[in-house]
Each structure stands twice: as structure tokens, then as C-alpha cells.
Design a protein around this motif. Structure first.
Motif, PDB file in Angstrom:
ATOM      1  N   LEU A   3       0.849  -1.189   0.000  1.00 48.08           N
ATOM      2  CA  LEU A   3       0.000   0.000   0.000  1.00 48.08           C
ATOM      3  C   LEU A   3       0.883   1.236   0.000  1.00 48.08           C
ATOM      4  O   LEU A   3       1.901   1.280   0.699  1.00 48.08           O
ATOM      5  N   ALA A   4       0.478   2.219  -0.774  1.00 41.06           N
ATOM      6  CA  ALA A   4       1.135   3.528  -0.741  1.00 41.06           C
ATOM      7  C   ALA A   4       0.332   4.409   0.203  1.00 41.06           C
ATOM      8  O   ALA A   4      -0.886   4.508   0.093  1.00 41.06           O
ATOM      9  N   HIS A   5       1.014   5.007   1.144  1.00 39.83           N
ATOM     10  CA  HIS A   5       0.363   5.845   2.153  1.00 39.83           C
ATOM     11  C   HIS A   5       0.896   7.267   2.005  1.00 39.83           C
ATOM     12  O   HIS A   5       2.098   7.494   2.090  1.00 39.83           O
ATOM     13  N   LEU A   6       0.020   8.195   1.769  1.00 48.34           N
ATOM     14  CA  LEU A   6       0.387   9.605   1.619  1.00 48.34           C
ATOM     15  C   LEU A   6      -0.156  10.379   2.810  1.00 48.34           C
ATOM     16  O   LEU A   6      -1.326  10.249   3.167  1.00 48.34           O
ATOM     17  N   SER A   7       0.690  11.150   3.452  1.00 46.29           N
ATOM     18  CA  SER A   7       0.248  11.965   4.586  1.00 46.29           C
ATOM     19  C   SER A   7       0.890  13.340   4.511  1.00 46.29           C
ATOM     20  O   SER A   7       1.838  13.558   3.755  1.00 46.29           O
ATOM     21  N   HIS A   8       0.359  14.246   5.289  1.00 46.10           N
ATOM     22  CA  HIS A   8       0.974  15.565   5.383  1.00 46.10           C
ATOM     23  C   HIS A   8       1.089  15.950   6.848  1.00 46.10           C
ATOM     24  O   HIS A   8       0.489  15.327   7.723  1.00 46.10           O
ATOM     25  N   THR A   9       1.884  16.941   7.096  1.00 44.23           N
ATOM     26  CA  THR A   9       2.187  17.340   8.460  1.00 44.23           C
ATOM     27  C   THR A   9       0.933  17.748   9.222  1.00 44.23           C
ATOM     28  O   THR A   9      -0.047  18.203   8.646  1.00 44.23           O
ATOM     29  N   GLY A  10       0.999  17.580  10.525  1.00 43.92           N
ATOM     30  CA  GLY A  10      -0.123  17.894  11.393  1.00 43.92           C
ATOM     31  C   GLY A  10       0.019  19.248  12.053  1.00 43.92           C
ATOM     32  O   GLY A  10       0.929  20.030  11.734  1.00 43.92           O
ATOM     33  N   PRO A  11      -0.854  19.530  12.996  1.00 43.08           N
ATOM     34  CA  PRO A  11      -0.912  20.858  13.606  1.00 43.08           C
ATOM     35  C   PRO A  11       0.317  21.215  14.442  1.00 43.08           C
ATOM     36  O   PRO A  11       0.569  22.388  14.680  1.00 43.08           O
ATOM     37  N   GLN A  12       1.091  20.222  14.885  1.00 40.80           N
ATOM     38  CA  GLN A  12       2.276  20.521  15.682  1.00 40.80           C
ATOM     39  C   GLN A  12       3.490  20.883  14.827  1.00 40.80           C
ATOM     40  O   GLN A  12       4.507  21.316  15.349  1.00 40.80           O
ATOM     41  N   TRP A  13       3.392  20.695  13.519  1.00 38.59           N
ATOM     42  CA  TRP A  13       4.518  20.969  12.627  1.00 38.59           C
ATOM     43  C   TRP A  13       4.849  22.452  12.638  1.00 38.59           C
ATOM     44  O   TRP A  13       3.987  23.290  12.452  1.00 38.59           O
ATOM     45  N   ASP A  14       6.114  22.770  12.830  1.00 37.53           N
ATOM     46  CA  ASP A  14       6.587  24.156  12.843  1.00 37.53           C
ATOM     47  C   ASP A  14       7.400  24.382  11.577  1.00 37.53           C
ATOM     48  O   ASP A  14       8.527  23.886  11.453  1.00 37.53           O
ATOM     49  N   VAL A  15       6.846  25.123  10.621  1.00 39.62           N
ATOM     50  CA  VAL A  15       7.512  25.329   9.337  1.00 39.62           C
ATOM     51  C   VAL A  15       8.832  26.074   9.478  1.00 39.62           C
ATOM     52  O   VAL A  15       9.674  26.029   8.582  1.00 39.62           O
ATOM     53  N   ALA A  16       9.048  26.733  10.594  1.00 43.67           N
ATOM     54  CA  ALA A  16      10.283  27.495  10.810  1.00 43.67           C
ATOM     55  C   ALA A  16      11.449  26.598  11.248  1.00 43.67           C
ATOM     56  O   ALA A  16      12.585  27.053  11.270  1.00 43.67           O
ATOM     57  N   ARG A  17      11.150  25.333  11.587  1.00 45.88           N
ATOM     58  CA  ARG A  17      12.195  24.437  12.072  1.00 45.88           C
ATOM     59  C   ARG A  17      12.435  23.300  11.089  1.00 45.88           C
ATOM     60  O   ARG A  17      11.493  22.789  10.484  1.00 45.88           O
ATOM     61  N   PRO A  18      13.690  22.854  10.941  1.00 52.10           N
ATOM     62  CA  PRO A  18      13.951  21.696  10.074  1.00 52.10           C
ATOM     63  C   PRO A  18      13.329  20.421  10.662  1.00 52.10           C
ATOM     64  O   PRO A  18      12.994  20.364  11.854  1.00 52.10           O
ATOM     65  N   MET A  19      13.178  19.407   9.830  1.00 49.13           N
ATOM     66  CA  MET A  19      12.545  18.157  10.224  1.00 49.13           C
ATOM     67  C   MET A  19      13.140  17.591  11.518  1.00 49.13           C
ATOM     68  O   MET A  19      12.415  17.185  12.428  1.00 49.13           O
ATOM     69  N   GLU A  20      14.453  17.565  11.600  1.00 50.05           N
ATOM     70  CA  GLU A  20      15.117  16.952  12.740  1.00 50.05           C
ATOM     71  C   GLU A  20      14.947  17.743  14.039  1.00 50.05           C
ATOM     72  O   GLU A  20      15.283  17.234  15.114  1.00 50.05           O
ATOM     73  N   GLU A  21      14.429  18.953  13.961  1.00 52.61           N
ATOM     74  CA  GLU A  21      14.200  19.765  15.153  1.00 52.61           C
ATOM     75  C   GLU A  21      12.721  19.857  15.524  1.00 52.61           C
ATOM     76  O   GLU A  21      12.353  20.600  16.434  1.00 52.61           O
ATOM     77  N   GLN A  22      11.866  19.076  14.854  1.00 50.59           N
ATOM     78  CA  GLN A  22      10.445  19.082  15.169  1.00 50.59           C
ATOM     79  C   GLN A  22      10.192  18.415  16.513  1.00 50.59           C
ATOM     80  O   GLN A  22      10.990  17.598  16.992  1.00 50.59           O
ATOM     81  N   THR A  23       9.060  18.740  17.108  1.00 49.87           N
ATOM     82  CA  THR A  23       8.644  18.139  18.370  1.00 49.87           C
ATOM     83  C   THR A  23       8.641  16.620  18.244  1.00 49.87           C
ATOM     84  O   THR A  23       8.113  16.076  17.279  1.00 49.87           O
ATOM     85  N   GLU A  24       9.253  15.952  19.209  1.00 47.73           N
ATOM     86  CA  GLU A  24       9.279  14.485  19.291  1.00 47.73           C
ATOM     87  C   GLU A  24       9.972  13.804  18.112  1.00 47.73           C
ATOM     88  O   GLU A  24       9.698  12.641  17.816  1.00 47.73           O
ATOM     89  N   TRP A  25      10.873  14.490  17.424  1.00 47.17           N
ATOM     90  CA  TRP A  25      11.565  13.893  16.287  1.00 47.17           C
ATOM     91  C   TRP A  25      12.272  12.582  16.640  1.00 47.17           C
ATOM     92  O   TRP A  25      12.134  11.598  15.901  1.00 47.17           O
ATOM     93  N   PRO A  26      13.027  12.493  17.742  1.00 46.92           N
ATOM     94  CA  PRO A  26      13.719  11.223  18.038  1.00 46.92           C
ATOM     95  C   PRO A  26      12.757  10.032  18.158  1.00 46.92           C
ATOM     96  O   PRO A  26      13.051   8.945  17.649  1.00 46.92           O
ATOM     97  N   ALA A  27      11.614  10.221  18.798  1.00 43.31           N
ATOM     98  CA  ALA A  27      10.635   9.134  18.925  1.00 43.31           C
ATOM     99  C   ALA A  27      10.077   8.748  17.559  1.00 43.31           C
ATOM    100  O   ALA A  27       9.922   7.566  17.245  1.00 43.31           O
ATOM    101  N   HIS A  28       9.775   9.737  16.741  1.00 48.71           N
ATOM    102  CA  HIS A  28       9.269   9.486  15.389  1.00 48.71           C
ATOM    103  C   HIS A  28      10.296   8.711  14.574  1.00 48.71           C
ATOM    104  O   HIS A  28       9.974   7.684  13.974  1.00 48.71           O
ATOM    105  N   ALA A  29      11.517   9.184  14.547  1.00 46.78           N
ATOM    106  CA  ALA A  29      12.567   8.539  13.755  1.00 46.78           C
ATOM    107  C   ALA A  29      12.810   7.108  14.229  1.00 46.78           C
ATOM    108  O   ALA A  29      12.971   6.193  13.410  1.00 46.78           O
ATOM    109  N   SER A  30      12.808   6.896  15.520  1.00 43.80           N
ATOM    110  CA  SER A  30      13.016   5.566  16.074  1.00 43.80           C
ATOM    111  C   SER A  30      11.904   4.607  15.653  1.00 43.80           C
ATOM    112  O   SER A  30      12.164   3.460  15.267  1.00 43.80           O
ATOM    113  N   TYR A  31      10.652   5.056  15.723  1.00 45.80           N
ATOM    114  CA  TYR A  31       9.517   4.223  15.340  1.00 45.80           C
ATOM    115  C   TYR A  31       9.568   3.899  13.848  1.00 45.80           C
ATOM    116  O   TYR A  31       9.358   2.752  13.449  1.00 45.80           O
ATOM    117  N   MET A  32       9.861   4.883  13.031  1.00 39.13           N
ATOM    118  CA  MET A  32       9.948   4.640  11.590  1.00 39.13           C
ATOM    119  C   MET A  32      11.091   3.681  11.271  1.00 39.13           C
ATOM    120  O   MET A  32      10.938   2.786  10.430  1.00 39.13           O
TER     121      MET A  32
END
Length: 87
Positions: A3-32
Motif C-alpha cells: 500500500l502507498a500511504h500519503l500523509s501531510h504534516t499535522g498541527p504541531q509541525w513548525d515550518v520554521a524548524r527543520p525536520m530533525e528539530e520538530q517536536t518528538e523527532w527522536p521518537a518518530h525517527a526511532s519508530y519509523m
């Protein structure tokens, strides 16, 4: 089934910060990373600053929902998503 799954950022996404500096990035990266290691995500990544696509080997759309509900609990909150099938 793949299955191809397409998603977009949610309400916590801060466009002023790079991906690796987003809220809870380490937990997200670890799960992925775990999903990749288990062979569930076979291909994926950002399409642009707001959208992500994942190719997942799963039994159903419901399986994707269950798997990604763990991601939402661990990291970025709700986000919009859609599915497509291949194979």
C-alpha cells in the motif's frame, strides 16, 4: 499486499524548524526505523516540506491504520492521510 500511504504534516509541525528539530523527532525517527527494520516500510520519505509517502507491505488498510496509530501516539499527533494499492 503493498500500500502507498500519503500523509501531510499535522498541527504541531513548525515550518520554521527543520525536520530533525520538530517536536518528538527522536521518537518518530526511532519508530519509523523499527518499521523499516521489520520490513513493513519498504520505501518512503518526504515529498516536500509538508508531505510524506510510504510504501508499506501490509495485509490491509486497517493494518496501516493500526501501525501508524502507534506513530501518532508516539510523536506528531493527528495528520491527514490517504491510501493506494500496488501489487
Amino acid at each position: 499486499m503493498f500500500l502507498a500511504h500519503l500523509s501531510h504534516t499535522g498541527p504541531q509541525w513548525d515550518v520554521a524548524r527543520p525536520m530533525e528539530e520538530q517536536t518528538e523527532w527522536p521518537a518518530h525517527a526511532s519508530y519509523m526505523d523499527m518499521l523499516v527494520d521489520e520490513g513493513i516500510i519498504v520505501l518512503g520519505g518526504p515529498l516536500d516540506d509538508m508531505r510524506v509517502v510510504l510504501a508499506m507491505e501490509v495485509e490491509s488498510e486497517e493494518a496501516v491504520r493500526v501501525i501508524l496509530s502507534g506513530l501518532r501516539r508516539k510523536s506528531f499527533g493527528d495528520y491527514a492521510a490517504g491510501f493506494g494499492t500496488a501489487g
